[in-house]
Design a protein around this motif. Structure first.
Motif, PDB file in Angstrom:
ATOM      1  N   HIS A 149      -0.820  16.031  -8.371  1.00  0.00           N
ATOM      2  CA  HIS A 149      -0.870  15.355  -7.007  1.00  0.00           C
ATOM      3  C   HIS A 149       0.080  14.550  -6.229  1.00  0.00           C
ATOM      4  O   HIS A 149       0.915  13.973  -6.515  1.00  0.00           O
ATOM      5  CB  HIS A 149      -2.286  15.121  -6.528  1.00  0.00           C
ATOM      6  CG  HIS A 149      -2.672  13.493  -7.328  1.00  0.00           C
ATOM      7  ND1 HIS A 149      -3.164  13.702  -8.628  1.00  0.00           N
ATOM      8  CD2 HIS A 149      -2.116  12.465  -7.379  1.00  0.00           C
ATOM      9  CE1 HIS A 149      -3.004  13.179  -9.027  1.00  0.00           C
ATOM     10  NE2 HIS A 149      -2.677  12.055  -8.318  1.00  0.00           N
ATOM     11  N   ASN A 180       0.268   1.855   8.170  1.00  0.00           N
ATOM     12  CA  ASN A 180      -0.666   2.214   8.002  1.00  0.00           C
ATOM     13  C   ASN A 180      -0.284   2.815   6.542  1.00  0.00           C
ATOM     14  O   ASN A 180      -0.473   4.788   6.069  1.00  0.00           O
ATOM     15  CB  ASN A 180      -1.208   4.447   8.566  1.00  0.00           C
ATOM     16  CG  ASN A 180      -1.798   5.153   8.088  1.00  0.00           C
ATOM     17  OD1 ASN A 180      -3.057   4.460   7.563  1.00  0.00           O
ATOM     18  ND2 ASN A 180      -2.810   6.122   8.671  1.00  0.00           N
ATOM     19  N   GLU A 182      -1.678   2.451   3.501  1.00  0.00           N
ATOM     20  CA  GLU A 182      -3.344   3.493   2.513  1.00  0.00           C
ATOM     21  C   GLU A 182      -3.177   4.822   2.811  1.00  0.00           C
ATOM     22  O   GLU A 182      -3.180   5.172   1.902  1.00  0.00           O
ATOM     23  CB  GLU A 182      -3.816   2.570   3.140  1.00  0.00           C
ATOM     24  CG  GLU A 182      -4.653   1.443   2.893  1.00  0.00           C
ATOM     25  CD  GLU A 182      -4.055   0.913   4.305  1.00  0.00           C
ATOM     26  OE1 GLU A 182      -3.736   0.888   5.368  1.00  0.00           O
ATOM     27  OE2 GLU A 182      -4.116  -0.583   3.922  1.00  0.00           O
ATOM     28  N   ALA A 183      -2.326   5.481   3.938  1.00  0.00           N
ATOM     29  CA  ALA A 183      -1.752   6.607   3.847  1.00  0.00           C
ATOM     30  C   ALA A 183      -1.494   7.286   2.772  1.00  0.00           C
ATOM     31  O   ALA A 183      -1.517   8.023   2.272  1.00  0.00           O
ATOM     32  CB  ALA A 183      -1.472   7.575   5.741  1.00  0.00           C
ATOM     33  N   LEU A 185      -1.489   7.096  -0.045  1.00  0.00           N
ATOM     34  CA  LEU A 185      -2.118   6.648  -1.173  1.00  0.00           C
ATOM     35  C   LEU A 185      -3.559   8.261  -0.894  1.00  0.00           C
ATOM     36  O   LEU A 185      -4.083   8.551  -2.066  1.00  0.00           O
ATOM     37  CB  LEU A 185      -3.288   5.584  -1.270  1.00  0.00           C
ATOM     38  CG  LEU A 185      -1.902   4.205  -1.838  1.00  0.00           C
ATOM     39  CD1 LEU A 185      -3.240   3.704  -2.608  1.00  0.00           C
ATOM     40  CD2 LEU A 185      -1.206   4.688  -2.516  1.00  0.00           C
ATOM     41  N   GLN A 186      -3.282   8.817   0.059  1.00  0.00           N
ATOM     42  CA  GLN A 186      -4.372   9.498   0.346  1.00  0.00           C
ATOM     43  C   GLN A 186      -4.291  10.918  -0.459  1.00  0.00           C
ATOM     44  O   GLN A 186      -2.988  11.192  -1.211  1.00  0.00           O
ATOM     45  CB  GLN A 186      -4.140  10.399   1.996  1.00  0.00           C
ATOM     46  CG  GLN A 186      -3.888  10.783   2.312  1.00  0.00           C
ATOM     47  CD  GLN A 186      -3.629  10.829   3.705  1.00  0.00           C
ATOM     48  OE1 GLN A 186      -4.263  10.150   4.737  1.00  0.00           O
ATOM     49  NE2 GLN A 186      -3.463  11.710   4.296  1.00  0.00           N
ATOM     50  N   PRO A 187      -4.763  11.403  -1.328  1.00  0.00           N
ATOM     51  CA  PRO A 187      -4.819  12.692  -2.181  1.00  0.00           C
ATOM     52  C   PRO A 187      -4.219  13.992  -1.256  1.00  0.00           C
ATOM     53  O   PRO A 187      -5.084  14.499   0.025  1.00  0.00           O
ATOM     54  CB  PRO A 187      -6.525  12.852  -2.336  1.00  0.00           C
ATOM     55  CG  PRO A 187      -6.691  12.173  -2.069  1.00  0.00           C
ATOM     56  CD  PRO A 187      -6.858  11.407  -1.033  1.00  0.00           C
ATOM     57  N   LYS A 188      -3.550  14.583  -1.766  1.00  0.00           N
ATOM     58  CA  LYS A 188      -3.351  16.209  -1.294  1.00  0.00           C
ATOM     59  C   LYS A 188      -2.443  16.457  -2.114  1.00  0.00           C
ATOM     60  O   LYS A 188      -1.535  16.551  -2.849  1.00  0.00           O
ATOM     61  CB  LYS A 188      -2.237  15.653   0.037  1.00  0.00           C
ATOM     62  CG  LYS A 188      -0.890  14.469   0.005  1.00  0.00           C
ATOM     63  CD  LYS A 188      -0.529  14.405   1.604  1.00  0.00           C
ATOM     64  CE  LYS A 188       0.889  13.380   1.294  1.00  0.00           C
ATOM     65  NZ  LYS A 188       0.852  12.882   2.764  1.00  0.00           N
ATOM     66  N   VAL A 198      -1.400  12.624   7.753  1.00  0.00           N
ATOM     67  CA  VAL A 198      -1.049  11.695   7.920  1.00  0.00           C
ATOM     68  C   VAL A 198      -1.274  10.746   9.431  1.00  0.00           C
ATOM     69  O   VAL A 198      -0.421  11.662  10.232  1.00  0.00           O
ATOM     70  CB  VAL A 198       0.364  11.069   7.116  1.00  0.00           C
ATOM     71  CG1 VAL A 198       0.322   9.511   7.789  1.00  0.00           C
ATOM     72  CG2 VAL A 198      -0.103  10.856   5.413  1.00  0.00           C
ATOM     73  N   PRO A 263      -3.296  -1.849  -1.034  1.00  0.00           N
ATOM     74  CA  PRO A 263      -2.553  -0.633  -1.905  1.00  0.00           C
ATOM     75  C   PRO A 263      -2.518  -0.964  -3.498  1.00  0.00           C
ATOM     76  O   PRO A 263      -2.443  -0.333  -4.557  1.00  0.00           O
ATOM     77  CB  PRO A 263      -2.511   0.515  -1.161  1.00  0.00           C
ATOM     78  CG  PRO A 263      -1.793  -0.299  -0.173  1.00  0.00           C
ATOM     79  CD  PRO A 263      -2.599  -1.524   0.255  1.00  0.00           C
TER      80      PRO A 263
END
Length: 315
Positions: A149, A180, A182-183, A185-188, A198, A263
């Motif tokens: 990922h 932002n 933290e974005a 680290l968001q899953p994709k 994002v 994060p």
């Protein structure tokens, strides 16, 4: 208002811009910024340190601002970055300093403590912990853990890819990192781009007014993000070149600060647990309600912790 002097030093094959403030006879404190910031990220700390009698040295790190920005990736490995500061300390005649680093400035500060156990008399790091040289290059570990990922650090590895996306709109890129983070680290999916899925903040965070944001953006205007991203492209080279430090421990009095919403604290949880084994004299503090940009988000708390530590441990 704090008065600054800018020095352009010829060191380590480059020109290094260093901003200096505080009384000439004050004990020297170095402040090393990270990605994607600039010397101005220490704008709240410099006046407090200068008022307390310290002489403050704030470099624009290699690849940023007025400092040189070589194109070769190998010109940004950790020992080379350390050598910039080592030679700058020599140029200023420093024999005993406190070294402070945030984000990518923290690994430089950690390694300067290992390389200069006499000259670096005290150490303060923020956001990025240290637990010694890993058994394998960090990039190799990341590929094993995150190969299926998206991982922003792995995305930064291919020359030309990340900078093309970030350079397309410097203001948008900086607003993402600042507002932002933290974005990241968001899953994709692994083949995603940085901005895919994002949300880019419409406004700047409260800790970065427009006039400060303009100073940040000037660090990238005209040269883009490639030099700064090259810091991320040396994990294997860093690992190879630091073999002689594999068993070294940080022996200086050390203060480590981390925001509870940073994060990096999640990414480096294992390193945080192991840090006391490699740092002999460690004080740690977690700042509540604070993200990654710790010295800006919680300037007064950071200044209080920093000055308290300096008065007690940097004598």
């Amino acid at each position: 208002m704090t008065s600054f002097q800018q020095h352009i030093l010829a060191v380590n094959g480059i020109e290094l811009s260093v901003w200096v403030a505080g009384p000439e006879q004050g004990r020297p404190v170095w402040l090393l910024h990270g990605f994607p910031e600039c010397w101005h990220s220490w704008r709240h700390q410099v006046p407090a340190l200068a008022a307390a009698g310290f002489r403050v040295f704030v470099p624009e790190m290699r690849g940023y601002g007025r400092s040189s920005a070589p194109q070769a990736i190998a010109d940004y490995d950790l020992l080379t970055l350390c050598a910039d500061i080592q030679q700058a300390m020599e140029a200023f005649g420093h024999e005993r300093v406190c070294m402070v680093g945030h984000d990518w400035g923290a690994p430089v500060a950690w390694h300067l403590a290992l390389l200069e156990p006499q000259r670096v008399a005290a150490l303060v790091t923020m956001s990025v912990p240290f637990a010694g040289r890993p058994k394998r290059p960090a990039s190799e570990i990341m590929r094993q853990v995150h190969g299926g990922h998206f991982n922003y650090i792995l995305y930064f590895q291919e020359p030309g890819v990340a900078e093309a996306e970030l350079d397309a709109d410097i203001d948008t890129s900086l607003r993402l990192f600042m507002g932002n983070i933290e974005a990241l680290l968001q899953p994709k999916p692994a083949d995603s781009r940085l901005f895919d899925g994002v949300t880019i903040p419409d406004s700047l965070p409260s800790w970065c007014p427009e006039e400060d944001f303009q100073v940040y953006r000037q660090a990238f205007v005209g040269r883009g993000f490639r030099p700064a991203l090259n810091w991320y492209r040396n994990f294997e080279r860093n690992w190879q070149r630091t073999e002689f430090l594999a068993q070294a421990r940080v022996i200086q009095p050390t203060l480590f600060l981390l925001g509870d919403r940073d994060p990096v604290g999640v990414l480096e949880a294992h390193t945080l647990k192991r840090m006391p084994d490699r740092v002999a004299d460690l004080e740690q503090h977690v700042l509540q309600g604070c993200g990654h940009w710790i010295q800006s988000e919680r300037a007064q708390q950071v200044n209080h912790r920093l000055l308290d530590f300096l008065h007690r441990r940097f004598l």
